[in-house]
Scaffold this active site. Structure first.
Site, PDB file in Angstrom:
ATOM      1  N   LYS A 169      22.424 -27.348 -58.714  1.00 19.66           N
ATOM      2  CA  LYS A 169      22.285 -28.761 -58.362  1.00 19.66           C
ATOM      3  C   LYS A 169      21.484 -28.852 -57.063  1.00 19.66           C
ATOM      4  O   LYS A 169      21.873 -28.273 -56.042  1.00 19.66           O
ATOM      5  CB  LYS A 169      23.684 -29.341 -58.149  1.00 19.66           C
TER       6      LYS A 169
HETATM    7  C1  E4P Z   1      27.801 -35.979 -60.030  1.00 17.42           C
HETATM    8  O1  E4P Z   1      27.273 -34.952 -60.305  1.00 17.42           O
HETATM    9  C2  E4P Z   1      28.425 -36.290 -58.744  1.00 17.42           C
HETATM   10  O2  E4P Z   1      29.074 -35.130 -58.322  1.00 17.42           O
HETATM   11  C3  E4P Z   1      29.463 -37.363 -58.842  1.00 17.42           C
HETATM   12  O3  E4P Z   1      29.403 -37.990 -60.106  1.00 17.42           O
HETATM   13  C4  E4P Z   1      29.490 -38.329 -57.700  1.00 17.42           C
HETATM   14  O4  E4P Z   1      30.481 -39.287 -57.960  1.00 17.42           O
HETATM   15  P1  E4P Z   1      31.051 -40.275 -56.838  1.00 17.42           P
HETATM   16  O5  E4P Z   1      29.984 -41.273 -56.524  1.00 17.42           O
HETATM   17  O6  E4P Z   1      32.238 -40.904 -57.480  1.00 17.42           O
HETATM   18  O7  E4P Z   1      31.386 -39.424 -55.647  1.00 17.42           O
END
Ligand code: E4P
Length: 215
Positions: free
Chosen positions: A87
């Site tokens: 990521k």
């Molecule tokens: C996705 O890959 C992110 O880790 C995640 O969906 C972020 O979510 P949040 O906005 O609820 O922290």
């Protein structure tokens, strides 16, 4: 549409696997911290543990924000397990790194995407996944699901291979909305996934069928 679970909690991952609908996992540094996973060695072991539970892609996020640092971390993460997807944040060096990593056959998930322009850059760089954060857009009175639909349209128009991974899902209705928008993947905590099961007419109907069967 693929279902990923957005958590670093091993019990939740096991529960979603047990339901038989899980295609992968996404994590981020905040989710790792929430589970109390600290230190490089423990974090990396945790990624390996997740890979052993789930049969599918597991996103592991880099911490570095400079090109060389991102590449170094990405190569180490990718070497942990064949299911790891690295990521990488949507920043200038992140885009350069995604281009480099995709040329080396390392899968990437371009994270923290909030606009169609950013999604075009991620696809041009060859990201495996692009993660528009719909809940965080909703939080600032902008339609997150609409962004997913726009990215899907653009990618289809230009035949980009990058998969649209709708992220930052906050509630159950986001899931069918993202499906309608054509998302390739949704990633969300366990609770919104379990919410899909619920309908009062299902409960009422089942109760009546069971009662009638007993007559
Ligand atoms: C996705 O890959 C992110 O880790 C995640 O969906 C972020 O979510 P949040 O906005 O609820 O922290």
């Amino acid at each position: 549409m693929k279902f990923f679970i957005d958590t670093a909690n091993l019990d939740e991952i096991r529960e979603a696997m047990d339901l038989g609908i899980l295609d992968g996992v996404t994590t981020n540094p905040s989710l790792m911290a929430k589970e109390g996973i600290k230190g490089e060695e423990n974090i990396r072991k945790h990624y390996t543990d997740i890979c052993e539970i789930v049969d599918g892609d597991v996103s592991a996020e880099v911490i570095a924000t400079d090109f060389e640092g991102i590449i170094r971390e990405a190569e180490e993460l990718a070497a942990l397990h064949p299911q790891i997807v690295v990521k990488v944040p949507m920043i200038k060096d992140g885009v350069k790194a995604i281009k480099y990593l995709s040329s080396k056959g390392i899968k990437t998930n371009c994270t923290l995407v909030f606009s169609t322009g950013q999604a075009i850059l991620a696809a041009k760089a060859g990201a495996t996944y692009v993660s528009p954060f719909i809940g965080r857009l909703d939080d600032i009175s902008t339609d997150g699901v609409e962004l997913v639909a726009q990215i899907v349209d653009i990618y289809r128009y230009y035949d980009f291979d990058t998969q649209v991974l709708a992220a930052s899902i906050r509630h159950t209705m986001h899931i069918p909305q993202c499906a309608e928008a054509g998302a390739d993947v949704v990633t969300c905590p366990l609770k919104p996934i379990m919410g899909l099961l619920k309908h009062p007419l299902t409960d009422i109907g089942l109760e009546k069928f069971l009662a009638d069967h007993g007559k």
